[in-house]
Design a protein around this motif. Structure first.
Motif, mmCIF file in Angstrom:
data_model
loop_
_atom_site.group_PDB
_atom_site.id
_atom_site.type_symbol
_atom_site.label_atom_id
_atom_site.label_comp_id
_atom_site.label_asym_id
_atom_site.label_seq_id
_atom_site.Cartn_x
_atom_site.Cartn_y
_atom_site.Cartn_z
ATOM 1 N N GLN A 1 40.915 24.214 35.609
ATOM 2 C CA GLN A 1 39.874 25.232 35.706
ATOM 3 C C GLN A 1 40.128 26.115 36.928
ATOM 4 O OE1 GLN A 1 35.938 23.673 36.156
ATOM 5 N NE2 GLN A 1 34.952 25.660 35.962
ATOM 6 N N GLY A 2 40.147 27.416 36.723
ATOM 7 C CA GLY A 2 40.439 28.359 37.802
ATOM 8 C C GLY A 2 41.908 28.625 38.006
ATOM 9 N N GLY A 3 42.783 27.945 37.262
ATOM 10 C CA GLY A 3 44.213 28.172 37.393
ATOM 11 C C GLY A 3 44.612 29.507 36.786
ATOM 12 N N VAL A 4 45.534 30.246 37.469
ATOM 13 C CA VAL A 4 45.965 31.565 37.007
ATOM 14 C C VAL A 4 46.888 31.410 35.806
ATOM 15 C CG1 VAL A 4 47.212 33.669 37.612
ATOM 16 C CG2 VAL A 4 45.708 32.589 39.284
ATOM 17 N N VAL A 5 46.542 32.107 34.740
ATOM 18 C CA VAL A 5 47.359 32.119 33.533
ATOM 19 C C VAL A 5 48.381 33.257 33.587
ATOM 20 C CG1 VAL A 5 47.310 32.409 31.027
ATOM 21 C CG2 VAL A 5 45.548 31.043 32.179
ATOM 22 N N ALA A 6 47.939 34.456 33.964
ATOM 23 C CA ALA A 6 48.820 35.630 34.040
ATOM 24 C C ALA A 6 48.216 36.648 34.986
ATOM 25 C CB ALA A 6 49.041 36.233 32.660
ATOM 26 N N GLU A 7 49.051 37.590 35.447
ATOM 27 C CA GLU A 7 48.614 38.682 36.315
ATOM 28 C C GLU A 7 48.869 40.010 35.604
ATOM 29 O OE1 GLU A 7 50.694 38.237 39.948
ATOM 30 O OE2 GLU A 7 49.551 36.484 40.600
ATOM 31 N N PRO B 1 40.979 41.315 31.433
ATOM 32 C CA PRO B 1 39.783 42.124 31.716
ATOM 33 C C PRO B 1 40.083 43.604 31.935
ATOM 34 C CG PRO B 1 40.465 40.974 33.688
ATOM 35 C CD PRO B 1 41.412 40.537 32.606
ATOM 36 N N ILE B 2 41.360 43.977 32.070
ATOM 37 C CA ILE B 2 41.730 45.375 32.302
ATOM 38 C C ILE B 2 42.897 45.749 31.409
ATOM 39 C CG2 ILE B 2 40.971 45.316 34.714
ATOM 40 C CD1 ILE B 2 43.950 45.174 35.502
ATOM 41 N N SER B 3 43.120 47.039 31.267
ATOM 42 C CA SER B 3 44.320 47.531 30.603
ATOM 43 C C SER B 3 45.418 47.696 31.640
ATOM 44 C CB SER B 3 44.041 48.874 29.921
ATOM 45 O OG SER B 3 43.098 48.743 28.898
ATOM 46 N N GLY B 4 46.638 47.387 31.263
ATOM 47 C CA GLY B 4 47.734 47.501 32.205
ATOM 48 C C GLY B 4 48.987 46.839 31.690
ATOM 49 N N VAL B 5 49.791 46.348 32.629
ATOM 50 C CA VAL B 5 51.067 45.721 32.323
ATOM 51 C C VAL B 5 51.061 44.313 32.893
ATOM 52 C CG1 VAL B 5 53.563 45.830 32.663
ATOM 53 C CG2 VAL B 5 52.265 47.929 32.331
ATOM 54 N N VAL B 6 51.517 43.346 32.111
ATOM 55 C CA VAL B 6 51.615 41.963 32.570
ATOM 56 C C VAL B 6 52.745 41.879 33.587
ATOM 57 C CG1 VAL B 6 52.043 39.581 31.902
ATOM 58 C CG2 VAL B 6 50.733 41.082 30.391
ATOM 59 N N THR B 7 52.439 41.463 34.787
ATOM 60 C CA THR B 7 53.457 41.376 35.835
ATOM 61 C C THR B 7 53.939 39.952 36.067
ATOM 62 O OG1 THR B 7 51.705 41.199 37.514
ATOM 63 C CG2 THR B 7 52.556 43.398 37.021
ATOM 64 N N SER C 1 52.668 45.647 27.863
ATOM 65 C CA SER C 1 51.418 46.375 28.053
ATOM 66 C C SER C 1 50.310 45.705 27.247
ATOM 67 C CB SER C 1 51.575 47.832 27.606
ATOM 68 O OG SER C 1 52.537 48.497 28.389
ATOM 69 N N VAL C 2 49.135 45.614 27.860
ATOM 70 C CA VAL C 2 47.987 45.000 27.198
ATOM 71 C C VAL C 2 46.779 45.907 27.368
ATOM 72 C CG1 VAL C 2 48.828 42.639 27.498
ATOM 73 C CG2 VAL C 2 47.418 43.689 29.284
ATOM 74 N N ARG C 3 45.780 45.713 26.534
ATOM 75 C CA ARG C 3 44.549 46.480 26.604
ATOM 76 C C ARG C 3 43.407 45.554 27.014
ATOM 77 N NH1 ARG C 3 45.672 45.271 21.380
ATOM 78 N NH2 ARG C 3 44.012 44.242 20.181
ATOM 79 N N VAL C 4 42.261 46.128 27.284
ATOM 80 C CA VAL C 4 41.099 45.317 27.673
ATOM 81 C C VAL C 4 40.718 44.388 26.520
ATOM 82 C CG1 VAL C 4 38.674 45.380 28.330
ATOM 83 C CG2 VAL C 4 40.245 47.098 29.228
ATOM 84 N N GLY C 5 40.541 43.089 26.848
ATOM 85 C CA GLY C 5 40.129 42.112 25.843
ATOM 86 C C GLY C 5 41.255 41.526 25.023
ATOM 87 N N GLN C 6 42.492 41.925 25.275
ATOM 88 C CA GLN C 6 43.606 41.377 24.495
ATOM 89 C C GLN C 6 43.918 39.955 24.946
ATOM 90 O OE1 GLN C 6 46.967 43.974 24.105
ATOM 91 N NE2 GLN C 6 48.408 42.297 23.737
ATOM 92 N N PRO C 7 44.106 38.996 24.009
ATOM 93 C CA PRO C 7 44.413 37.604 24.384
ATOM 94 C C PRO C 7 45.770 37.480 25.066
ATOM 95 C CG PRO C 7 43.599 37.742 22.132
ATOM 96 C CD PRO C 7 43.881 39.145 22.568
ATOM 97 N N ALA D 1 44.443 42.233 38.303
ATOM 98 C CA ALA D 1 43.682 41.104 37.770
ATOM 99 C C ALA D 1 44.568 39.874 37.716
ATOM 100 C CB ALA D 1 43.142 41.430 36.379
ATOM 101 N N ALA D 2 44.111 38.820 38.393
ATOM 102 C CA ALA D 2 44.739 37.506 38.265
ATOM 103 C C ALA D 2 43.878 36.730 37.265
ATOM 104 C CB ALA D 2 44.806 36.803 39.610
ATOM 105 N N VAL D 3 44.301 36.690 36.029
ATOM 106 C CA VAL D 3 43.492 36.137 34.940
ATOM 107 C C VAL D 3 43.592 34.618 34.970
ATOM 108 C CG1 VAL D 3 42.979 36.265 32.492
ATOM 109 C CG2 VAL D 3 44.049 38.216 33.636
ATOM 110 N N ALA D 4 42.450 33.966 35.186
ATOM 111 C CA ALA D 4 42.417 32.515 35.320
ATOM 112 C C ALA D 4 41.694 31.874 34.148
ATOM 113 C CB ALA D 4 41.732 32.124 36.635
ATOM 114 N N ALA D 5 41.958 30.591 33.949
ATOM 115 C CA ALA D 5 41.272 29.820 32.903
ATOM 116 C C ALA D 5 39.908 29.389 33.417
ATOM 117 C CB ALA D 5 42.104 28.596 32.526
ATOM 118 N N SER D 6 38.897 29.631 32.617
ATOM 119 C CA SER D 6 37.537 29.271 33.028
ATOM 120 C C SER D 6 37.256 27.772 32.882
ATOM 121 C CB SER D 6 36.516 30.059 32.206
ATOM 122 O OG SER D 6 36.762 29.898 30.822
#
Length: 405
Positions: free
Chosen positions: A242-248, A224-230, A133-139, A113-118
């Motif tokens: 808008q649409g810029g990637v905040v974290a992966e 949107p997913i559980s995993g590890v911030v890369t 490590s993050v979980r689904v829905g974690q800020p 997931a490439a988490v972008a700003a809406s």
């Protein structure tokens, strides 16, 4: 048999003794010597003893004869085979050629997931770091956006308008029951209520898509997913469009193997086909999960995706090799490659027979996917030694060495 032979010897000895005694009696009775009977008695005793020895040795000779085992036979009981982890398998059918592939372990599509700003805005806080490590829905970050504040205000205004339209509809309904207003006015107020509710839903949807900001336009960008911030691509105080990637974020547990294959392979390989994979951690079996013709980004090569049939994959990014069987034929006989052993320069397999295994010469063909074609020497109904068949070869060589001594 020995007892019977001893009785016969005693009987013959007794006869000889009687002959001697009889000769002595004759000598005493007639007062003269007769050499003939004495000589006969002396000859009879040794002859009887030799006959007794001959008869006693004959059975020993017969009992000592042993039947020799056929050449290439290894005596082995079921318990001994089990203790040696010797696996007996049937002869399979198939065959074909083997194609070698190169690939890598990559995260699945839904594991990245490439988490972008809406909406565009100022980064107020960054709440994670690479490797966390993050979980689904974690800020992941907090953003303040004027555009987001507008969306929230529109949603609040639409909700207020809906509430006003509802009150008008309820009042007109009550007055219509009293005959004060017409039914036409009631229907008109009901239509206005339905329109206001639709506008409210649309405004709330826009606000939710913007990240559900509060009245000040402050919102959180969540995973949107559980995993590890890369990777984190923003910092506090910066501006994100808008649409810029905040974290992966990547889920390391959801990975698959991706192989590049020649374009022609797309016509012969299907999902579910077996695959033998080699990796730095060792070899293992896998199964094809998807084949995409022309999916190679630059070369247009066929992309084959696969997952292991058991166990875990190496980490994402690890290089792997694959061997897949193609150009299969239905009528050929195949055996596990480790079942084919070389004895005195000839290829043999060990066929299970009563009380052991018999080495049978075969003509081996192509090898593919850990199996070897057998062109001649088997009928297909045999049960043969598969895993650890080399133990039978070693036992056969040991037996031949002992026999030579």
């Amino acid at each position: 048999m020995r007892k019977r032979t001893s009785n016969k010897t005693l009987l013959i000895g007794g006869v000889a003794a009687l002959v001697l005694l009889g000769g002595a009696g004759l000598y005493m009775a007639f007062g003269r010597s007769d050499p003939a009977p004495a000589a006969a008695a002396e000859k009879a005793a040794p002859a009887a003893e030799e006959a007794g020895h001959a008869e006693g040795e004959a059975p020993h000779a017969e009992g000592g004869a042993e039947a020799e085992a056929p050449e290439g036979f290894v005596a082995l009981s079921a318990a001994q085979a089990q203790a040696a982890n010797l696996v007996v398998v049937g002869v399979g059918r198939g065959g074909g050629a083997e194609t070698r592939l190169s690939g890598r372990v990559e995260p699945m599509i839904d594991a990245r997931a490439a988490v972008a700003a809406s909406v565009g805005g100022r980064v107020e806080r960054v709440l994670v770091a690479p490797g966390q490590s993050v979980r689904v829905g974690q800020p992941l970050a907090s953003i303040v956006s004027g555009e987001a504040a507008t969306f929230r205000a529109d949603a609040d205004a639409a909700a207020a308008g809906t509430e006003a339209a509802r009150q008008v509809y309820q009042r007109n309904s009550n007055l219509a029951d009293q005959g004060v207003v017409s039914r036409q006015e009631v229907e008109a107020s009901r239509a206005q209520l339905l329109s206001a509710e639709a506008n409210t839903r649309a405004a709330r949807a826009r606000s939710s898509a913007a990240g559900a900001p509060n009245a000040s336009g402050r919102l959180s960008v969540t995973s949107p997913i559980s995993g590890v911030v890369t990777n984190v691509q923003v910092g506090p105080g910066g501006f994100v469009a808008q649409g810029g990637v905040v974290a992966e974020v990547t889920n390391p547990a959801r990975v698959e193997m991706v192989f590049n294959a020649p374009p022609a392979l797309a016509a012969t390989v299907r999902a579910g086909a077996p695959l033998r994979v080699g990796s730095p951690a060792g070899d293992f079996d896998a199964v094809v999960t998807g084949v995409a013709a022309g999916a190679g980004a630059e070369s247009g090569a066929t992309v084959i995706r696969a997952r292991p049939t058991g166990g875990a994959l190496p980490p994402a990014g690890s290089a792997v090799t694959g061997a897949i069987v193609t150009d299969q034929t239905a009528g050929g006989l195949t055996v596990p490659t480790e079942a084919v052993q070389t004895v005195d320069g000839n290829a043999v397999v060990f066929v299970q027979v009563p009380n052991g295994f018999q080495a049978r010469p075969v003509l081996a063909g192509r090898q593919a996917g850990g199996r070897t074609e057998i062109l001649r020497g088997l009928t297909g109904t045999e049960r043969i030694a598969g895993t650890n068949a080399f133990l039978l070869k070693a036992e056969l060589a040991k037996g031949e060495a002992e026999h030579g001594h």
